[in-house]
Design a protein around this motif. Structure first.
Motif, PDB file in Angstrom:
ATOM      1  N   GLY A 159      62.732 -12.182   1.488  1.00 42.82           N
ATOM      2  CA  GLY A 159      62.259 -13.365   0.789  1.00 42.82           C
ATOM      3  C   GLY A 159      63.005 -14.651   1.107  1.00 42.82           C
ATOM      4  N   LYS A 160      63.792 -14.673   2.177  1.00 43.76           N
ATOM      5  CA  LYS A 160      64.578 -15.867   2.521  1.00 43.76           C
ATOM      6  C   LYS A 160      64.130 -16.503   3.837  1.00 43.76           C
ATOM      7  CE  LYS A 160      68.489 -14.007   0.013  1.00 43.76           C
ATOM      8  NZ  LYS A 160      69.824 -13.452   0.077  1.00 43.76           N
ATOM      9  N   GLY A 161      63.051 -15.978   4.426  1.00 46.01           N
ATOM     10  CA  GLY A 161      62.552 -16.532   5.676  1.00 46.01           C
ATOM     11  C   GLY A 161      63.238 -16.005   6.921  1.00 46.01           C
ATOM     12  N   TYR A 162      64.180 -15.078   6.768  1.00 45.08           N
ATOM     13  CA  TYR A 162      64.909 -14.548   7.927  1.00 45.08           C
ATOM     14  C   TYR A 162      63.992 -13.769   8.874  1.00 45.08           C
ATOM     15  CZ  TYR A 162      69.340 -15.531   5.459  1.00 45.08           C
ATOM     16  OH  TYR A 162      70.392 -16.118   4.807  1.00 45.08           O
ATOM     17  N   SER A 219      50.362  -1.873   2.449  1.00 43.42           N
ATOM     18  CA  SER A 219      51.062  -2.067   1.178  1.00 43.42           C
ATOM     19  C   SER A 219      52.265  -3.010   1.311  1.00 43.42           C
ATOM     20  CB  SER A 219      51.525  -0.714   0.630  1.00 43.42           C
ATOM     21  OG  SER A 219      52.427  -0.111   1.538  1.00 43.42           O
ATOM     22  N   ASN A 220      52.388  -3.691   2.456  1.00 44.59           N
ATOM     23  CA  ASN A 220      53.522  -4.577   2.698  1.00 44.59           C
ATOM     24  C   ASN A 220      53.027  -5.995   3.027  1.00 44.59           C
ATOM     25  OD1 ASN A 220      55.906  -5.812   3.428  1.00 44.59           O
ATOM     26  ND2 ASN A 220      56.498  -4.284   4.934  1.00 44.59           N
ATOM     27  N   PRO A 221      52.556  -6.737   2.023  1.00 42.53           N
ATOM     28  CA  PRO A 221      52.009  -8.069   2.291  1.00 42.53           C
ATOM     29  C   PRO A 221      53.035  -9.048   2.860  1.00 42.53           C
ATOM     30  CG  PRO A 221      52.213  -7.717  -0.076  1.00 42.53           C
ATOM     31  CD  PRO A 221      52.516  -6.399   0.596  1.00 42.53           C
ATOM     32  N   SER A 251      55.359  -8.495   5.116  1.00 47.93           N
ATOM     33  CA  SER A 251      55.436  -8.322   6.563  1.00 47.93           C
ATOM     34  C   SER A 251      54.170  -8.849   7.246  1.00 47.93           C
ATOM     35  CB  SER A 251      55.657  -6.852   6.914  1.00 47.93           C
ATOM     36  OG  SER A 251      55.927  -6.718   8.293  1.00 47.93           O
ATOM     37  N   ARG A 252      53.032  -8.638   6.630  1.00 47.84           N
ATOM     38  CA  ARG A 252      51.789  -9.199   7.180  1.00 47.84           C
ATOM     39  C   ARG A 252      51.869 -10.723   7.223  1.00 47.84           C
ATOM     40  NH1 ARG A 252      49.367  -5.757   3.543  1.00 47.84           N
ATOM     41  NH2 ARG A 252      48.318  -7.482   2.494  1.00 47.84           N
ATOM     42  N   ARG A 253      52.430 -11.309   6.191  1.00 42.97           N
ATOM     43  CA  ARG A 253      52.577 -12.771   6.137  1.00 42.97           C
ATOM     44  C   ARG A 253      53.497 -13.268   7.251  1.00 42.97           C
ATOM     45  NH1 ARG A 253      51.807 -17.353   3.164  1.00 42.97           N
ATOM     46  NH2 ARG A 253      53.605 -18.645   2.747  1.00 42.97           N
ATOM     47  N   VAL A 254      54.569 -12.563   7.538  1.00 41.95           N
ATOM     48  CA  VAL A 254      55.464 -12.934   8.640  1.00 41.95           C
ATOM     49  C   VAL A 254      54.667 -13.000   9.939  1.00 41.95           C
ATOM     50  CG1 VAL A 254      57.362 -12.098  10.107  1.00 41.95           C
ATOM     51  CG2 VAL A 254      57.609 -12.087   7.612  1.00 41.95           C
ATOM     52  N   LEU A 255      53.888 -11.972  10.205  1.00 44.53           N
ATOM     53  CA  LEU A 255      53.116 -11.927  11.450  1.00 44.53           C
ATOM     54  C   LEU A 255      52.097 -13.066  11.512  1.00 44.53           C
ATOM     55  CD1 LEU A 255      52.647  -8.070  11.713  1.00 44.53           C
ATOM     56  CD2 LEU A 255      54.198  -9.517  13.054  1.00 44.53           C
ATOM     57  N   GLN A 256      51.436 -13.339  10.422  1.00 48.20           N
ATOM     58  CA  GLN A 256      50.458 -14.426  10.397  1.00 48.20           C
ATOM     59  C   GLN A 256      51.132 -15.778  10.610  1.00 48.20           C
ATOM     60  OE1 GLN A 256      48.781 -13.347   6.609  1.00 48.20           O
ATOM     61  NE2 GLN A 256      47.011 -12.356   7.557  1.00 48.20           N
ATOM     62  N   LYS A 257      52.299 -15.991   9.997  1.00 48.82           N
ATOM     63  CA  LYS A 257      53.025 -17.246  10.191  1.00 48.82           C
ATOM     64  C   LYS A 257      53.474 -17.414  11.638  1.00 48.82           C
ATOM     65  CE  LYS A 257      56.005 -16.893   6.747  1.00 48.82           C
ATOM     66  NZ  LYS A 257      57.050 -17.223   5.761  1.00 48.82           N
ATOM     67  N   CYS A 258      53.626 -16.317  12.349  1.00 46.30           N
ATOM     68  CA  CYS A 258      54.032 -16.368  13.755  1.00 46.30           C
ATOM     69  C   CYS A 258      52.834 -16.484  14.699  1.00 46.30           C
ATOM     70  CB  CYS A 258      54.858 -15.127  14.099  1.00 46.30           C
ATOM     71  SG  CYS A 258      56.495 -15.133  13.339  1.00 46.30           S
ATOM     72  N   GLY A 259      51.632 -16.597  14.165  1.00 43.12           N
ATOM     73  CA  GLY A 259      50.458 -16.804  14.993  1.00 43.12           C
ATOM     74  C   GLY A 259      49.671 -15.555  15.334  1.00 43.12           C
ATOM     75  N   PHE A 260      50.110 -14.381  14.865  1.00 43.40           N
ATOM     76  CA  PHE A 260      49.381 -13.144  15.141  1.00 43.40           C
ATOM     77  C   PHE A 260      48.031 -13.158  14.427  1.00 43.40           C
ATOM     78  CE2 PHE A 260      53.502 -11.725  16.467  1.00 43.40           C
ATOM     79  CZ  PHE A 260      53.291 -10.641  17.304  1.00 43.40           C
ATOM     80  N   GLN A 261      47.060 -12.512  15.043  1.00 39.04           N
ATOM     81  CA  GLN A 261      45.736 -12.381  14.462  1.00 39.04           C
ATOM     82  C   GLN A 261      45.470 -10.915  14.147  1.00 39.04           C
ATOM     83  OE1 GLN A 261      43.699 -14.385  17.758  1.00 39.04           O
ATOM     84  NE2 GLN A 261      43.111 -15.951  16.282  1.00 39.04           N
ATOM     85  N   PRO A 316      48.063   3.881   6.194  1.00 40.00           N
ATOM     86  CA  PRO A 316      47.312   2.835   6.895  1.00 40.00           C
ATOM     87  C   PRO A 316      48.194   1.636   7.239  1.00 40.00           C
ATOM     88  CG  PRO A 316      46.665   2.938   4.578  1.00 40.00           C
ATOM     89  CD  PRO A 316      47.633   4.052   4.806  1.00 40.00           C
ATOM     90  N   VAL A 317      47.950   1.093   8.433  1.00 38.41           N
ATOM     91  CA  VAL A 317      48.718  -0.029   8.962  1.00 38.41           C
ATOM     92  C   VAL A 317      47.758  -1.100   9.460  1.00 38.41           C
ATOM     93  CG1 VAL A 317      50.301  -0.725  10.824  1.00 38.41           C
ATOM     94  CG2 VAL A 317      50.668   1.441   9.629  1.00 38.41           C
ATOM     95  N   ASP A 318      47.964  -2.335   9.001  1.00 37.87           N
ATOM     96  CA  ASP A 318      47.230  -3.465   9.560  1.00 37.87           C
ATOM     97  C   ASP A 318      47.792  -3.743  10.943  1.00 37.87           C
ATOM     98  OD1 ASP A 318      45.344  -4.376   7.586  1.00 37.87           O
ATOM     99  OD2 ASP A 318      47.048  -5.048   6.378  1.00 37.87           O
ATOM    100  N   ARG A 319      46.909  -3.901  11.934  1.00 40.67           N
ATOM    101  CA  ARG A 319      47.317  -4.166  13.314  1.00 40.67           C
ATOM    102  C   ARG A 319      47.061  -5.628  13.646  1.00 40.67           C
ATOM    103  NH1 ARG A 319      50.935  -1.554  15.167  1.00 40.67           N
ATOM    104  NH2 ARG A 319      50.264  -2.066  17.249  1.00 40.67           N
ATOM    105  N   PHE A 320      47.976  -6.218  14.408  1.00 43.35           N
ATOM    106  CA  PHE A 320      47.919  -7.634  14.772  1.00 43.35           C
ATOM    107  C   PHE A 320      48.165  -7.794  16.263  1.00 43.35           C
ATOM    108  CE2 PHE A 320      48.965  -7.512  10.332  1.00 43.35           C
ATOM    109  CZ  PHE A 320      48.304  -8.593   9.783  1.00 43.35           C
ATOM    110  N   ARG A 321      47.715  -8.940  16.797  1.00 45.55           N
ATOM    111  CA  ARG A 321      47.857  -9.227  18.221  1.00 45.55           C
ATOM    112  C   ARG A 321      48.127 -10.728  18.395  1.00 45.55           C
ATOM    113  NH1 ARG A 321      45.806  -7.026  23.108  1.00 45.55           N
ATOM    114  NH2 ARG A 321      45.237  -8.617  24.610  1.00 45.55           N
ATOM    115  N   LEU A 322      48.988 -11.041  19.360  1.00 45.60           N
ATOM    116  CA  LEU A 322      49.285 -12.416  19.733  1.00 45.60           C
ATOM    117  C   LEU A 322      49.299 -12.486  21.249  1.00 45.60           C
ATOM    118  CD1 LEU A 322      50.203 -15.337  18.963  1.00 45.60           C
ATOM    119  CD2 LEU A 322      52.559 -14.463  19.026  1.00 45.60           C
TER     120      LEU A 322
END
Length: 195
Positions: free
Chosen positions: A109-112, A140-142, A144-154, A171-177
């Motif tokens: 929660g500190k942006g690290y 179940s880990n929103p 971590s998903r937010r980190v990936l989205q902030k980094c430009g992953f889709q 289940p795991v949400d999959r992302f790509r950049l």
């Protein structure tokens, strides 16, 4: 991100500095700190390969195997060189390179995670020559998903993956950049505004 002059010559891993963090190769003397941080079920249940409980022997095995066989691993350190987590890129087995990261619970929660992930993404595209990166986060880990989205992953879909600590699949949400999205300032600013 700043690539520092120093390189871990044993493993040819650069030292990377961000605004608040330094990312460096793990060393055997880090084993106790890594074991203390990683021995938390909340971390293990959100990563594929971390067992629970996580022992000093597990940390030594992790450090000994780090940065071999297509994987580039960094420890994330904060002020004073204090270890707060790990991150890296796995380019093994001909699969698309995959970004991974974890932080000790007291550092959440500190942006690290976002700061470290952005540095590793820059390293992967800029220094490792990757054309694409993939990543995953448990549904179940929103955070971590937010980190990936902030980094430009889709987001690309959901898959079922086996978690060592759970001894079952989840289940795991999959992302790509891809490189073009990473290189486009317009897309970076849009991704940041969407979050």
């Amino acid at each position: 991100m700043t690539l520092l002059d120093g390189i871990d010559t044993k493993r040819n891993v650069p030292l990377i500095e961000t605004g608040r963090l330094a990312l460096r190769a793990p060393r055997l003397e880090d084993a106790e700190a890594v074991a203390m941080l990683a021995n938390d079920r909340r971390i293990a249940e959100n990563t594929l390969r971390i067992p629970h409980p996580y022992s000093l022997a597990d940390a030594r095995t992790f450090i000994t195997a780090a940065n071999a066989g297509g994987e580039t691993v960094f420890l994330i350190t904060a002020e004073g060189g204090r270890i707060i987590g790990a991150c890296g890129v796995d380019k093994r087995d001909g699969a698309e390179p995959e970004l991974g990261y974890w932080l000790g619970v007291r550092h959440w929660g500190k942006g690290y995670a976002t700061e470290a992930a952005r540095a590793i993404i820059d390293h992967a595209f800029g220094d490792l020559g990757c054309d694409v990166l993939v990543a995953g986060a448990r549904v179940s880990n929103p955070a971590s998903r937010r980190v990936l989205q902030k980094c430009g992953f889709q987001w690309t879909g959901v898959g079922l993956y086996r978690f060592r600590a759970l001894a079952s699949s989840a289940p795991v949400d999959r992302f790509r950049l891809d490189r073009s999205r990473w290189a486009s300032p317009r897309n970076w600013s849009k991704a940041t505004k969407e979050i």
